[in-house]
Design an enzyme around this catalytic site. Structure first.
Site, PDB file in Angstrom:
ATOM      1  N   MET A  39       0.471  -1.692 -23.272  1.00  0.00           N
ATOM      2  CA  MET A  39       1.318  -0.807 -24.081  1.00  0.00           C
ATOM      3  C   MET A  39       2.642  -0.535 -23.364  1.00  0.00           C
ATOM      4  O   MET A  39       3.379   0.386 -23.736  1.00  0.00           O
ATOM      5  CB  MET A  39       0.591   0.507 -24.379  1.00  0.00           C
ATOM      6  CG  MET A  39      -0.675   0.278 -25.202  1.00  0.00           C
ATOM      7  SD  MET A  39      -1.191   1.732 -26.117  1.00  0.00           S
ATOM      8  CE  MET A  39      -1.508   2.889 -24.800  1.00  0.00           C
ATOM      9  N   GLY A  40       2.946  -1.320 -22.315  1.00  0.00           N
ATOM     10  CA  GLY A  40       4.227  -1.160 -21.631  1.00  0.00           C
ATOM     11  C   GLY A  40       4.215  -0.016 -20.642  1.00  0.00           C
ATOM     12  O   GLY A  40       3.163   0.461 -20.231  1.00  0.00           O
ATOM     13  N   HIS A  46      -0.714  -3.120 -14.121  1.00  0.00           N
ATOM     14  CA  HIS A  46      -0.447  -4.188 -15.098  1.00  0.00           C
ATOM     15  C   HIS A  46      -0.055  -5.485 -14.379  1.00  0.00           C
ATOM     16  O   HIS A  46      -0.483  -6.580 -14.754  1.00  0.00           O
ATOM     17  CB  HIS A  46       0.707  -3.800 -16.023  1.00  0.00           C
ATOM     18  CG  HIS A  46       0.462  -2.573 -16.858  1.00  0.00           C
ATOM     19  ND1 HIS A  46       1.158  -1.403 -16.691  1.00  0.00           N
ATOM     20  CD2 HIS A  46      -0.391  -2.341 -17.882  1.00  0.00           C
ATOM     21  CE1 HIS A  46       0.750  -0.503 -17.572  1.00  0.00           C
ATOM     22  NE2 HIS A  46      -0.193  -1.044 -18.311  1.00  0.00           N
ATOM     23  N   GLN A 162     -13.384   0.529 -22.434  1.00  0.00           N
ATOM     24  CA  GLN A 162     -12.591  -0.417 -23.233  1.00  0.00           C
ATOM     25  C   GLN A 162     -12.957  -1.860 -22.865  1.00  0.00           C
ATOM     26  O   GLN A 162     -13.067  -2.724 -23.749  1.00  0.00           O
ATOM     27  CB  GLN A 162     -11.104  -0.170 -22.985  1.00  0.00           C
ATOM     28  CG  GLN A 162     -10.202  -1.207 -23.609  1.00  0.00           C
ATOM     29  CD  GLN A 162      -8.744  -0.868 -23.432  1.00  0.00           C
ATOM     30  OE1 GLN A 162      -8.224  -0.013 -24.138  1.00  0.00           O
ATOM     31  NE2 GLN A 162      -8.078  -1.517 -22.496  1.00  0.00           N
ATOM     32  N   SER A 194      -1.445   4.679 -13.782  1.00  0.00           N
ATOM     33  CA  SER A 194      -1.508   4.833 -15.228  1.00  0.00           C
ATOM     34  C   SER A 194      -0.110   5.132 -15.740  1.00  0.00           C
ATOM     35  O   SER A 194       0.663   5.842 -15.080  1.00  0.00           O
ATOM     36  CB  SER A 194      -2.438   6.011 -15.584  1.00  0.00           C
ATOM     37  OG  SER A 194      -2.226   6.397 -16.932  1.00  0.00           O
ATOM     38  N   SER A 195       0.199   4.598 -16.918  1.00  0.00           N
ATOM     39  CA  SER A 195       1.508   4.911 -17.517  1.00  0.00           C
ATOM     40  C   SER A 195       1.631   6.408 -17.754  1.00  0.00           C
ATOM     41  O   SER A 195       2.740   6.944 -17.801  1.00  0.00           O
ATOM     42  CB  SER A 195       1.663   4.163 -18.838  1.00  0.00           C
ATOM     43  OG  SER A 195       1.449   2.783 -18.646  1.00  0.00           O
ATOM     44  N   ARG A 196       0.502   7.081 -17.923  1.00  0.00           N
ATOM     45  CA  ARG A 196       0.547   8.522 -18.206  1.00  0.00           C
ATOM     46  C   ARG A 196       0.784   9.363 -16.952  1.00  0.00           C
ATOM     47  O   ARG A 196       1.050  10.556 -17.066  1.00  0.00           O
ATOM     48  CB  ARG A 196      -0.746   8.967 -18.904  1.00  0.00           C
ATOM     49  CG  ARG A 196      -0.864   8.428 -20.326  1.00  0.00           C
ATOM     50  CD  ARG A 196      -2.046   9.010 -21.081  1.00  0.00           C
ATOM     51  NE  ARG A 196      -1.982   8.715 -22.503  1.00  0.00           N
ATOM     52  CZ  ARG A 196      -2.649   7.715 -23.108  1.00  0.00           C
ATOM     53  NH1 ARG A 196      -3.429   6.902 -22.408  1.00  0.00           N
ATOM     54  NH2 ARG A 196      -2.535   7.541 -24.420  1.00  0.00           N
TER      55      ARG A 196
HETATM   56  P1  AMP Z   1      -2.323   0.032 -21.073  1.00  0.00           P
HETATM   57  O1  AMP Z   1      -0.899  -0.387 -21.025  1.00  0.00           O
HETATM   58  O2  AMP Z   1      -2.582   1.359 -20.442  1.00  0.00           O
HETATM   59  O3  AMP Z   1      -2.941  -0.124 -22.431  1.00  0.00           O
HETATM   60  O4  AMP Z   1      -3.106  -0.993 -20.147  1.00  0.00           O
HETATM   61  C1  AMP Z   1      -3.016  -2.374 -20.349  1.00  0.00           C
HETATM   62  C2  AMP Z   1      -4.037  -3.054 -19.471  1.00  0.00           C
HETATM   63  O5  AMP Z   1      -3.778  -2.725 -18.110  1.00  0.00           O
HETATM   64  C3  AMP Z   1      -5.473  -2.594 -19.777  1.00  0.00           C
HETATM   65  O6  AMP Z   1      -6.345  -3.715 -19.690  1.00  0.00           O
HETATM   66  C4  AMP Z   1      -5.735  -1.612 -18.653  1.00  0.00           C
HETATM   67  O7  AMP Z   1      -7.112  -1.496 -18.326  1.00  0.00           O
HETATM   68  C5  AMP Z   1      -4.958  -2.246 -17.521  1.00  0.00           C
HETATM   69  N1  AMP Z   1      -4.641  -1.242 -16.502  1.00  0.00           N
HETATM   70  C6  AMP Z   1      -4.053  -0.033 -16.695  1.00  0.00           C
HETATM   71  N2  AMP Z   1      -3.976   0.640 -15.528  1.00  0.00           N
HETATM   72  C7  AMP Z   1      -4.537  -0.158 -14.586  1.00  0.00           C
HETATM   73  C8  AMP Z   1      -4.769  -0.035 -13.180  1.00  0.00           C
HETATM   74  N3  AMP Z   1      -4.415   1.054 -12.521  1.00  0.00           N
HETATM   75  N4  AMP Z   1      -5.367  -1.050 -12.537  1.00  0.00           N
HETATM   76  C9  AMP Z   1      -5.744  -2.176 -13.213  1.00  0.00           C
HETATM   77  N5  AMP Z   1      -5.554  -2.358 -14.531  1.00  0.00           N
HETATM   78  C10 AMP Z   1      -4.958  -1.369 -15.209  1.00  0.00           C
END
Ligand code: AMP
Length: 296
Positions: A39-40, A46, A162, A194-196
């Site tokens: 989701m960017g 990522h 997920q 985390s993006s959050r």
């Molecule tokens: P998102 O952009 O949050 O939807 O995440 C996209 C992908 O990146 C998903 O498969 C997440 O599980 C993975 N992801 C997000 N944060 C992490 C992290 N800290 N370490 C590894 N993978 C991540």
């Protein structure tokens, strides 16, 4: 040698037609396609998926789409960070090949009414706290599987439930793309990237470390031989509550089915969803005999 800032930007495509053209050409050239759905607001977590894709594939595509159908009405869809230009620069540094950043109408043209419901693994934990969330995730991920027809797609263990939902979906609906799940990438002090995290004030950022500390405590208890879920869960809750976290769940579950556990027979997954101020964070850790100790 090119410096990072001179690295070539990945090709950016916005429409399904452009995407199919580009992928057809890559396939015709015999390239093995890797997909990283996101989701960017990209971070090192990522990028670790992009690198895993590069290790296995020779054309790596990243989708960047804030998927409206996986957000509930009172969630952060509107304020979710959208940082496409910065994302593309990070991906240039990793030498990614292509970014697909569609508009909502390209993914959900008017008249769209088909959704995917994955079964029992989508029901507890996130499924209960965020009704409809996994329906939205499964639908958009299946669409991405169909659009890209990639050889492999890469997901993070950070979103543990997920990853199980996507594995179930891929197995049940005969998806040809191989599903890979890669380890969680953490900040130097253990906070899962985390993006959050960017929503957190510096004071809340300190308290958010309680998620990591509670997983470390669970790991430590498990290593010392504790097998009663209630004992481990009580310790996790204590740490989270002392940091002022509002707990959605802090529990041990079966690592495959996600059914809640009262006693650990062999292994478990510790699952957390906690609100620090208004920021909802999730994290997890596998408790497996002989597993490596938690380290940021
Ligand atoms: P998102 O952009 O949050 O939807 O995440 C996209 C992908 O990146 C998903 O498969 C997440 O599980 C993975 N992801 C997000 N944060 C992490 C992290 N800290 N370490 C590894 N993978 C991540």
């Amino acid at each position: 040698m090119m410096t990072a800032s001179q690295s070539q930007l990945p090709e950016l495509v916005h429409t399904v037609a452009e995407l199919r053209n580009r992928l057809d050409a890559a396939r015709a050239a015999g390239r093995r396609i890797g997909l990283v759905p996101t989701m960017g607001a990209l971070h090192e977590g990522h990028l670790s998926l992009v690198r895993a894709a590069q290790a296995e594939c020779d054309f790596v595509a990243i989708s960047i789409f804030v998927n409206p159908t996986q957000f509930g009405p009172n969630e952060d869809f509107g304020r979710y960070p959208r940082t496409l230009a910065a994302d593309c620069r990070l991906l240039a540094d990793c030498r990614a090949d292509l970014v697909f950043a569609p508009a909502n109408e390209d993914v959900y043209p008017s008249g769209h009414e088909t959704f995917v419901d994955v079964g029992s693994v989508a029901e507890p934990w996130e499924g209960r706290c965020r009704p409809g969330h996994f329906r939205g995730v499964a639908t958009v991920v299946l669409k991405l599987f169909n659009l890209f027809a990639a050889d492999a797609a890469f997901f993070g263990q950070k979103d543990y439930q997920q990853s199980l939902v996507i594995r179930r979906l891929a197995a049940d609906l005969d998806v040809c793309t191989a599903v890979r799940v890669c380890p969680t990438v953490r900040e130097h002090d253990g906070l899962a990237m985390s993006s959050r995290n960017r929503y957190l004030s510096s004071e809340a950022r300190g308290r958010a470390l309680s998620l990591w500390r509670s997983l470390c405590a669970a790991d430590e208890l498990f290593r010392r031989g504790e097998r009663e879920a209630a004992v481990i869960e009580a310790r996790m809750r204590e740490i989270l509550e002392s940091a002022g976290g509002a707990i959605d769940y802090a529990a041990l579950a079966d690592p495959q089915t996600l059914a809640p556990l009262s006693r650990i027979a062999d292994s478990a997954v510790a699952l957390l969803a906690v609100r620090i101020d208004s920021t909802r964070l999730i994290d997890n850790h596998l408790l497996v005999p002989g597993g490596s100790p938690l380290a940021p």
